[in-house]
Write a protein that holds these residues in place. Structure first.
Motif, mmCIF file in Angstrom:
data_model
loop_
_atom_site.group_PDB
_atom_site.id
_atom_site.type_symbol
_atom_site.label_atom_id
_atom_site.label_comp_id
_atom_site.label_asym_id
_atom_site.label_seq_id
_atom_site.Cartn_x
_atom_site.Cartn_y
_atom_site.Cartn_z
ATOM 1 N N ASP A 293 0.800 -1.229 0.000
ATOM 2 C CA ASP A 293 0.000 0.000 0.000
ATOM 3 C C ASP A 293 0.834 1.280 0.000
ATOM 4 O O ASP A 293 0.281 2.378 -0.028
ATOM 5 C CB ASP A 293 -0.980 0.009 1.175
ATOM 6 C CG ASP A 293 -0.284 -0.009 2.540
ATOM 7 O OD1 ASP A 293 0.930 0.298 2.618
ATOM 8 O OD2 ASP A 293 -0.954 -0.323 3.540
ATOM 9 N N GLY A 294 2.174 1.150 0.042
ATOM 10 C CA GLY A 294 3.040 2.322 -0.024
ATOM 11 C C GLY A 294 3.146 3.109 1.258
ATOM 12 O O GLY A 294 3.845 4.136 1.301
ATOM 13 N N ALA A 295 2.487 2.667 2.323
ATOM 14 C CA ALA A 295 2.544 3.395 3.590
ATOM 15 C C ALA A 295 3.957 3.347 4.175
ATOM 16 O O ALA A 295 4.693 2.385 3.973
ATOM 17 C CB ALA A 295 1.549 2.793 4.584
ATOM 18 N N THR A 296 4.321 4.403 4.903
ATOM 19 C CA THR A 296 5.624 4.455 5.559
ATOM 20 C C THR A 296 5.643 3.488 6.740
ATOM 21 O O THR A 296 4.742 3.514 7.579
ATOM 22 C CB THR A 296 5.924 5.873 6.056
ATOM 23 O OG1 THR A 296 5.951 6.766 4.940
ATOM 24 C CG2 THR A 296 7.280 5.931 6.767
ATOM 25 N N THR A 297 6.658 2.654 6.808
ATOM 26 C CA THR A 297 6.764 1.732 7.933
ATOM 27 C C THR A 297 7.170 2.496 9.196
ATOM 28 O O THR A 297 8.022 3.375 9.163
ATOM 29 C CB THR A 297 7.777 0.619 7.652
ATOM 30 O OG1 THR A 297 9.042 1.198 7.296
ATOM 31 C CG2 THR A 297 7.307 -0.269 6.510
ATOM 32 N N LEU A 298 6.540 2.138 10.299
ATOM 33 C CA LEU A 298 6.774 2.774 11.595
ATOM 34 C C LEU A 298 7.373 1.741 12.529
ATOM 35 O O LEU A 298 6.858 0.625 12.656
ATOM 36 C CB LEU A 298 5.465 3.323 12.164
ATOM 37 C CG LEU A 298 4.673 4.262 11.242
ATOM 38 C CD1 LEU A 298 3.370 4.677 11.901
ATOM 39 C CD2 LEU A 298 5.510 5.478 10.862
ATOM 40 N N GLY A 299 8.444 2.094 13.231
ATOM 41 C CA GLY A 299 9.280 1.131 13.925
ATOM 42 C C GLY A 299 8.789 0.625 15.259
ATOM 43 O O GLY A 299 7.628 0.796 15.663
ATOM 44 N N GLY A 300 9.731 -0.007 15.968
ATOM 45 C CA GLY A 300 9.426 -0.746 17.174
ATOM 46 C C GLY A 300 9.337 0.068 18.443
ATOM 47 O O GLY A 300 9.121 -0.510 19.516
#
Length: 219
Positions: free
Chosen positions: A123-130
């Motif tokens: 979906d192209g969304a920015t990955t958000l971390g841990g």
């Protein structure tokens, strides 16, 4: 969408702020993980400073964490809720290039999707971390945490640990090998422990003798 709590970078203040985050609904091959322990890597600080300088994007750092499976997608076969797991710096890849097929997704020809600051391949969304309470990751990129391994101590193994482990393995380090480790920092201290455990004669190269005692204590 799934709602969770996390720590998002504020580019104006150079700090992290507690906020509400959105995670995707589980896809068939997804695992929802409750983040219990997340390592703090210097690259997280680099990313935070870079965001301040550019002033764009959404940043939630954290890319080496351990936790517990909360829920699994319908096609997941290797995990069940309650399983202890670990997640590292890569959460997806093309899966089809020669390096991915060889299990070397870190060399993915299309570049791997990173735990934060990457783009989701669907979906192209920015990955958000841990640095959050929950993370959603593909089953293929979650790993069972061995029984008896301290989950807090294991979290940095998912980045700093694997960074030094791979070259030690690639070079066939073992009894009779001689290894020199440059610096006794976050990666260096793990390199010393791993090289010594493999049976290598291990030395540390440092600018001062201040860390000699610590180096010896690590093997």
């Amino acid at each position: 969408m799934r709602t969770t709590t996390g720590w998002q970078a504020n580019p104006a203040t150079h700090t992290l702020c507690r906020t509400t985050l959105q995670r995707r609904d589980l896809r068939p091959d997804d695992v929802a993980v409750r983040v219990d322990y997340c390592g703090v890597c210097h690259s997280d600080l680099h990313a935070l400073r870079a965001l301040k300088n550019t002033g764009d994007g959404i940043l939630v750092p954290g890319h080496e964490f351990t936790g517990t499976v909360l829920e699994v997608g319908g096609a997941v076969t290797d995990f069940t809720p309650g399983d202890p797991v670990a997640v590292g710096n890569i959460v997806d890849s093309c899966g089809t290039c020669p390096m991915c097929r060889a299990g070397q997704e870190n060399f993915c020809r299309d570049f791997p999707t990173l735990t934060y600051g990457g783009s989701d391949r669907q979906d192209g969304a920015t990955t958000l971390g841990g640095y959050s309470r929950e993370y959603v990751v593909r089953e293929k990129f979650a790993y069972h945490l061995p029984a008896g391994l301290d989950p807090a101590g294991a979290a940095p193994l998912l980045c700093a640990g694997i960074t030094v482990w791979e070259p030690l393995q690639a070079l066939g380090v073992g009894p009779g090998s001689t290894v020199a480790v440059a610096g006794l920092g976050g990666l260096g201290h793990l390199a010393v422990k791993l090289a010594a455990a493999l049976g290598a004669t291990t030395s540390v190269i440092s600018r001062t003798p201040d860390k000699a005692a610590e180096a010896h204590s690590l093997g």
